[in-house]
Design a protein around this motif. Structure first.
Motif, PDB file in Angstrom:
ATOM      1  N   MET A   1       0.826  -1.197   0.000  1.00 16.69           N
ATOM      2  CA  MET A   1       0.000   0.000   0.000  1.00 16.69           C
ATOM      3  C   MET A   1       0.862   1.250   0.000  1.00 16.69           C
ATOM      4  N   ALA A   2       1.988   1.184   0.715  1.00 12.93           N
ATOM      5  CA  ALA A   2       2.808   2.394   0.806  1.00 12.93           C
ATOM      6  C   ALA A   2       4.164   2.144   0.165  1.00 12.93           C
ATOM      7  N   GLY A   3       4.895   3.226  -0.005  1.00 11.63           N
ATOM      8  CA  GLY A   3       6.273   3.126  -0.464  1.00 11.63           C
ATOM      9  C   GLY A   3       6.404   2.540  -1.845  1.00 11.63           C
ATOM     10  N   LYS A   4       7.300   1.583  -1.971  1.00  8.31           N
ATOM     11  CA  LYS A   4       7.594   1.030  -3.290  1.00  8.31           C
ATOM     12  C   LYS A   4       6.381   0.329  -3.881  1.00  8.31           C
ATOM     13  N   ALA A   5       5.640  -0.369  -3.002  1.00  8.99           N
ATOM     14  CA  ALA A   5       4.489  -1.109  -3.489  1.00  8.99           C
ATOM     15  C   ALA A   5       3.475  -0.175  -4.126  1.00  8.99           C
ATOM     16  N   ALA A   6       3.493   1.083  -3.684  1.00  7.72           N
ATOM     17  CA  ALA A   6       2.502   2.034  -4.174  1.00  7.72           C
ATOM     18  C   ALA A   6       2.677   2.329  -5.662  1.00  7.72           C
ATOM     19  N   ALA A   7       3.855   2.076  -6.176  1.00  4.79           N
ATOM     20  CA  ALA A   7       4.115   2.417  -7.563  1.00  4.79           C
ATOM     21  C   ALA A   7       3.366   1.508  -8.538  1.00  4.79           C
ATOM     22  N   ALA A   8       3.058   0.306  -8.114  1.00  2.00           N
ATOM     23  CA  ALA A   8       2.409  -0.633  -9.020  1.00  2.00           C
ATOM     24  C   ALA A   8       0.974  -0.899  -8.573  1.00  2.00           C
ATOM     25  N   PRO A   9       0.031  -0.976  -9.528  1.00  2.00           N
ATOM     26  CA  PRO A   9      -1.336  -1.313  -9.157  1.00  2.00           C
ATOM     27  C   PRO A   9      -1.416  -2.737  -8.605  1.00  2.00           C
ATOM     28  N   VAL A  10      -2.435  -2.960  -7.787  1.00  2.00           N
ATOM     29  CA  VAL A  10      -2.607  -4.303  -7.221  1.00  2.00           C
ATOM     30  C   VAL A  10      -2.949  -5.271  -8.352  1.00  2.00           C
ATOM     31  N   ALA A  11      -2.215  -6.347  -8.431  1.00  2.00           N
ATOM     32  CA  ALA A  11      -2.451  -7.297  -9.505  1.00  2.00           C
ATOM     33  C   ALA A  11      -3.429  -8.388  -9.069  1.00  2.00           C
ATOM     34  N   GLU A  12      -3.279  -8.809  -7.843  1.00  3.20           N
ATOM     35  CA  GLU A  12      -4.107  -9.913  -7.371  1.00  3.20           C
ATOM     36  C   GLU A  12      -4.813  -9.538  -6.093  1.00  3.20           C
TER      37      GLU A  12
ATOM     38  N   GLY B   1       0.070   6.839  -5.056  1.00  2.00           N
ATOM     39  CA  GLY B   1      -0.580   5.819  -4.249  1.00  2.00           C
ATOM     40  C   GLY B   1      -1.831   6.362  -3.589  1.00  2.00           C
ATOM     41  N   GLN B   2      -2.470   5.502  -2.817  1.00  2.00           N
ATOM     42  CA  GLN B   2      -3.656   5.906  -2.071  1.00  2.00           C
ATOM     43  C   GLN B   2      -3.470   5.461  -0.640  1.00  2.00           C
ATOM     44  N   ALA B   3      -3.828   6.313   0.289  1.00  2.96           N
ATOM     45  CA  ALA B   3      -3.672   5.912   1.690  1.00  2.96           C
ATOM     46  C   ALA B   3      -4.801   6.490   2.512  1.00  2.96           C
ATOM     47  N   TYR B   4      -5.212   5.744   3.511  1.00  5.58           N
ATOM     48  CA  TYR B   4      -6.226   6.205   4.444  1.00  5.58           C
ATOM     49  C   TYR B   4      -5.607   6.179   5.823  1.00  5.58           C
ATOM     50  N   GLY B   5      -5.338   7.355   6.361  1.00  4.05           N
ATOM     51  CA  GLY B   5      -4.769   7.426   7.704  1.00  4.05           C
ATOM     52  C   GLY B   5      -5.850   7.850   8.657  1.00  4.05           C
ATOM     53  N   ARG B   6      -5.952   7.174   9.785  1.00  2.00           N
ATOM     54  CA  ARG B   6      -6.998   7.581  10.728  1.00  2.00           C
ATOM     55  C   ARG B   6      -6.469   7.594  12.137  1.00  2.00           C
ATOM     56  N   VAL B   7      -7.011   8.508  12.900  1.00  2.00           N
ATOM     57  CA  VAL B   7      -6.663   8.588  14.313  1.00  2.00           C
ATOM     58  C   VAL B   7      -7.954   8.643  15.109  1.00  2.00           C
TER      59      VAL B   7
ATOM     60  N   PHE C   1       5.760  15.599   8.120  1.00  2.00           N
ATOM     61  CA  PHE C   1       5.847  14.220   7.654  1.00  2.00           C
ATOM     62  C   PHE C   1       7.154  13.639   8.168  1.00  2.00           C
ATOM     63  N   GLY C   2       7.043  12.646   9.039  1.00  2.00           N
ATOM     64  CA  GLY C   2       8.247  12.047   9.608  1.00  2.00           C
ATOM     65  C   GLY C   2       8.782  12.796  10.808  1.00  2.00           C
ATOM     66  N   GLY C   3       7.955  13.455  11.548  1.00  2.00           N
ATOM     67  CA  GLY C   3       8.447  14.129  12.745  1.00  2.00           C
ATOM     68  C   GLY C   3       7.536  15.233  13.210  1.00  2.00           C
ATOM     69  N   VAL C   4       8.121  16.158  13.967  1.00  2.00           N
ATOM     70  CA  VAL C   4       7.387  17.333  14.414  1.00  2.00           C
ATOM     71  C   VAL C   4       8.179  18.578  14.001  1.00  2.00           C
TER      72      VAL C   4
ATOM     73  N   GLU D   1       2.504   9.929   5.592  1.00  2.09           N
ATOM     74  CA  GLU D   1       3.646   9.068   5.933  1.00  2.09           C
ATOM     75  C   GLU D   1       3.455   7.658   5.386  1.00  2.09           C
ATOM     76  N   LYS D   2       2.202   7.198   5.344  1.00  2.00           N
ATOM     77  CA  LYS D   2       1.930   5.893   4.755  1.00  2.00           C
ATOM     78  C   LYS D   2       2.371   5.877   3.298  1.00  2.00           C
ATOM     79  N   LEU D   3       2.081   6.951   2.592  1.00  2.00           N
ATOM     80  CA  LEU D   3       2.475   7.038   1.182  1.00  2.00           C
ATOM     81  C   LEU D   3       3.983   7.165   1.038  1.00  2.00           C
ATOM     82  N   MET D   4       4.590   7.989   1.902  1.00  2.00           N
ATOM     83  CA  MET D   4       6.027   8.238   1.775  1.00  2.00           C
ATOM     84  C   MET D   4       6.854   7.112   2.371  1.00  2.00           C
TER      85      MET D   4
END
Lengths: 229, 601
Positions: free
Chosen positions: B1-12, B532-538, B389-392, B315-318
């Motif tokens: 979902m994030a990072g490198k995997a985000a570059a390619a669409p889900v195949a399966e 990519g797409q990400a859903y972050g929730r708190v 992103f990645g800190g304060v 951050e999920k995307l990055m």
């Protein structure tokens, strides 16, 4: 019993009322009322009496990190603006309220690193502080002056370069920790420069020693420069 | 979902999505980046299957995304299970852009009601079978659907920030001079602004007549004659009352159109959007980092939580993780925010009950001290803009931890006990709150309500535990839960949550590393976010706060959607109020604890 809650509540209020005077009297002998020190206690974790502050007669001190509309830092030692009109603040500004005109050399038409015009539309600025955070030259800082109301809401609130520029002594006064960091960074940069220069001189000396015909020139120690990004 | 995997669409399709595929076969296709696309014919069936057989009983978020390049609009659903922990089930539906019709899921999850209306309003997706598909945030005289990519705002300058006019040739110009007002406003065809008021209100009142009959349904029977209802004993006329938009009890510009039978509410229709500023469109124009200060302005009472939710999504995307000390600082800030928000909510709930401002001001004293802490660390009391992103943004100043410890260890527990001692058992509060505005556990899940509202109804669901983020798994705390689901329990649960927050704070303040990095990697003024797409929730103070961010690799988010708890919690307002007295509508609304900045966005 009916009414016991009411009585209890009034008791709390009464206690508050008297404690206020007791606390105030304490500070008459401890260096005076309405000083920053007194205010920090009066509206602090140990507050017992009145909690509110009668602004504008009484004021709370603002912390160093407090941020309001930005100002431009003028280097009083070098007698020039720190701003190089690189435009990062204008690019990172979320409401896009920073407008910069870059200076161009009249002969070559190449950009010179200083702003010709610099505007901040204070009526749009959201005081987020991103410009100050990302400025690589420490040239734009957030101010502590939060009283900006005026009778006219269009032109008076568009701050030009003259209105925005404040001396670095002011910056040092309101941001002491940040100023110390800057000094330290400058010192380190100067040290690095000196080392570099010394290394270069040694190299040159070695080369000169290898070729005694060429006379080694004395090397000036370069002036300390503000740290680049 | 994030990072490198985000570059390619889900195949399966894997995991729960494979189960779905097995059941529905060709109707299920893999979506881009994440989730499954369900064919429109099978959507309602599949949703029922997801809810009943797969156990994803809680529909968290519904939103639309416009893809002009593919000539499609996409509806994205995030469903969770309130009984299990873990990641959401993401499923999507697609429709062509010019005829975007998708079946409504309101029959499966009632909580989809407002969110589908919002998707219709902003993205222009028609939900077939929706009971009341009309604009919710915009007014009827609004032309177009603003989150379509080709829609431009009145003061449009450029698609994305930074604007070229600002640098290097930035001669100041006011937007109003560039685009004079009135030249830039369009109305839909056949719309007469002069006739507007009557029409719009008629639409609201029309809706009041067909509100579904709830469990208090004996009062909500539809009448035969046009001008009123008949009860058995006394003959009365139905009365329509507008509470708001200018009304002290609505905590902002919010309107409740109510029909009354005597003093009893028979139907209630919330009307909102008065504070709408199209936050999500602004978010698409902004760069990623520029959105951070804008999130402060959603729920302006708890800006730190908003910051964290958005930071988590990006951050999920990055694919970055903040350093240890930054994580602790984040948790401390967010829990302080929760306390801050709850003392405010409690104070103003009592205000609504008639305890005019005394408890509210006592609550505000504690809030004031916490805001001082925020001001010292972030520079601003309410618009903190503190997370990156990645800190304060910056490290804690000297002496901050000590001051915080003094407040958390000594002052707050004492003051919260005072609050409890003086207020909880007051006869008036008990009489007014107990048994009022009851929401059963089943209804709470059905209406997708979140936060204290959900937990007061006996559903022990908290994102901090159910889908743990940041470093919450290290702390020892309980998820507060109450069983009755009435206003009194919502009051109590906020006290419980403050106590739990103090517990977390004590542990965090003990464990926080004395020094260390506060930012992972180098700070960039333009964050590089892979596609990519990400859903972050708190778990925000008001409930589950979600950020759905779609990136296409550019410096600006492609889509930026907020699952706003105070907006979605209002879905349950009508059903909770029916059968109660009109005076109770005020405290039921107060117990939901809405902030209009977030509701209207």
């Amino acid at each position: 019993m009916y009414g016991s809650g009411v009585l209890r509540g009034m008791g709390v209020t009464l206690k508050h009322f008297f404690v206020t005077y007791i606390e105030d009297l304490k500070y008459v002998f401890k260096g005076g009322r309405n000083t920053d020190k007194h205010m920090a206690v009066r509206q602090g974790p140990q507050a017992r009496g009145i909690f509110t502050v009668q602004y504008p007669e009484e004021r709370l001190p603002v912390p160093e990190n407090f941020r309001y509309i930005p100002f431009l830092v003028f280097d009083t030692q070098k007698n020039e603006d720190r701003c190089t009109s690189c435009g990062i603040c204008a690019k990172v500004c979320p409401p896009q309220c920073i407008w910069i005109v870059r200076t161009n050399d009249p002969k070559t038409n190449r950009p010179i690193p200083q702003p010709a015009e610099f505007y901040i539309d204070a009526s749009i600025c959201m005081s987020c502080g991103l410009c100050a955070e990302f400025c690589p030259f420490d040239a734009i800082k957030m101010d502590h002056d939060y009283e900006l109301s005026s009778f006219e809401r269009f032109n008076t609130l568009v701050f030009d370069k003259q209105k925005l520029t404040k001396p670095d002594t002011y910056h040092a006064a309101i941001h002491p920790t940040d100023w110390q960091r800057e000094l330290k960074e400058k010192e380190e940069a100067a040290k690095k420069e000196a080392e570099k220069a010394a290394a270069a001189a040694a190299k040159k000396a070695a080369a000169a020693a290898a070729k005694p015909a060429e006379a080694a020139k004395p090397v000036d120690t370069p002036k300390p420069e503000p740290p680049a990004a | 979902m994030a990072g490198k995997a985000a570059a390619a669409p889900v195949a399966e399709l894997t995991g729960p999505l494979a189960v779905l595929k097995e059941k529905f076969g060709d109707a299920i296709k893999p979506g881009d980046f994440e989730g499954a696309v369900i064919g429109n014919d099978q959507l309602v069936e599949a949703a029922k299957f997801i809810r009943d057989d797969m156990g994803y009983d809680y529909l968290s978020s519904v939103t639309g995304v416009d893809y002009p390049a593919a000539n499609e609009v996409e509806v994205v659903y995030h469903a969770y299970s309130t009984r299990h922990t873990g990641a959401p089930l993401v499923f999507k539906a697609r429709a062509p852009r010019d005829n975007s019709v998708v079946p409504s899921l309101t029959s499966v999850w009632s909580g989809a009601n407002f969110q589908e209306r919002e998707a219709w309003d902003l993205v222009g997706i028609k939900f077939e079978g929706h009971p009341n598909l009309k604009r919710i945030l915009m007014w009827e005289g609004f032309q177009g659907h603003p989150l379509r990519k080709d829609w431009k705002e009145a003061y449009y300058e450029q698609d994305t920030k930074p604007f070229d006019s600002r640098w290097p040739g930035g001669h100041h110009q006011r937007a109003e001079d560039r685009v004079p007002f009135a030249d830039n406003v369009e109305f839909p065809p056949n719309f007469d602004p002069a006739q507007y008021v009557a029409q719009a209100d008629a639409a609201v009142y029309e809706q009041l007549k067909k509100v579904e009959v709830g469990e208090h349904g004996e009062l909500a029977e539809p009448s035969d004659n046009g001008n009123g209802q008949h009860s058995d004993k006394i003959e009365t006329d139905q009365l329509v009352v507008n509470l708001g938009p200018q009304h002290p009890s609505t905590h902002g510009v919010f309107r409740m159109a109510v029909t009354l039978e005597g003093e009893t509410i028979t139907a209630l229709e919330p009307v909102m959007g008065y504070l709408h500023r199209n936050h999500e469109k602004i978010g698409e124009r902004n760069t990623f980092i520029q959105n951070m200060p804008f999130t402060d302005r959603l729920d302006y009472l708890s800006s730190m939580s908003n910051n964290l939710g958005y930071a988590l999504a990006v951050e999920k995307l990055m694919n970055v993780k903040p350093p240890e000390r930054a994580e602790y600082i984040r948790v401390i800030m967010v829990e302080l925010t929760r306390i801050c928000n709850h003392v405010w909510a409690l104070g103003f709930l009592l205000n609504d009950l008639g305890a005019f401002f005394t408890p509210a001001l006592y609550g505000m004293e504690e809030r004031e001290l916490i805001l001082d802490l925020f001001e010292a660390a972030a520079g601003s009391r309410m618009m903190c803009n503190y997370m990156r992103f990645g800190g304060v943004a910056r490290d804690l100043p000297e002496g901050w931890i000590e001051k915080c410890r003094e407040i958390v260890f000594d002052r707050l527990p004492r003051k919260i006990d005072d609050f409890d001692h003086y207020l909880t058992d007051i006869e008036i509060i008990r009489a007014r709150c107990e048994g009022v505005g009851v929401l059963t556990a089943e209804d709470a899940v059905k209406y997708s309500v979140a936060g204290p509202l959900l937990r007061a109804s006996g559903v022990q669901y908290d994102c901090r535990r159910a889908d743990s983020y940041s470093i919450y798994d290290r702390f020892d705390f309980d998820v507060a839960v109450r069983d009755h689901g009435d206003v009194y329990d919502r009051y109590l649960i906020r006290l419980d949550e403050i106590r739990q927050s103090i517990r977390i704070l004590k542990q965090a303040l003990d464990q926080i590393p004395a020094t260390g990095e506060i930012q992972a990697g180098k700070k960039q003024y333009q964050a590089r976010v892979p596609a990519g797409q990400a859903y972050g929730r708190v778990e925000g103070p008001k409930g589950e706060l979600g950020f759905y961010v779609v990136s296409d690799g550019n410096p600006n988010p492609y889509r930026y959607h907020i699952r706003a708890p105070s907006f979605i919690n209002l879905t349950a307002l009508g059903p909770m109020c029916v059968g109660n007295k009109v005076a109770d509508a005020v405290i039921i609304l107060g117990s939901i604890d809405i902030v209009l900045g977030e509701t209207d966005r």
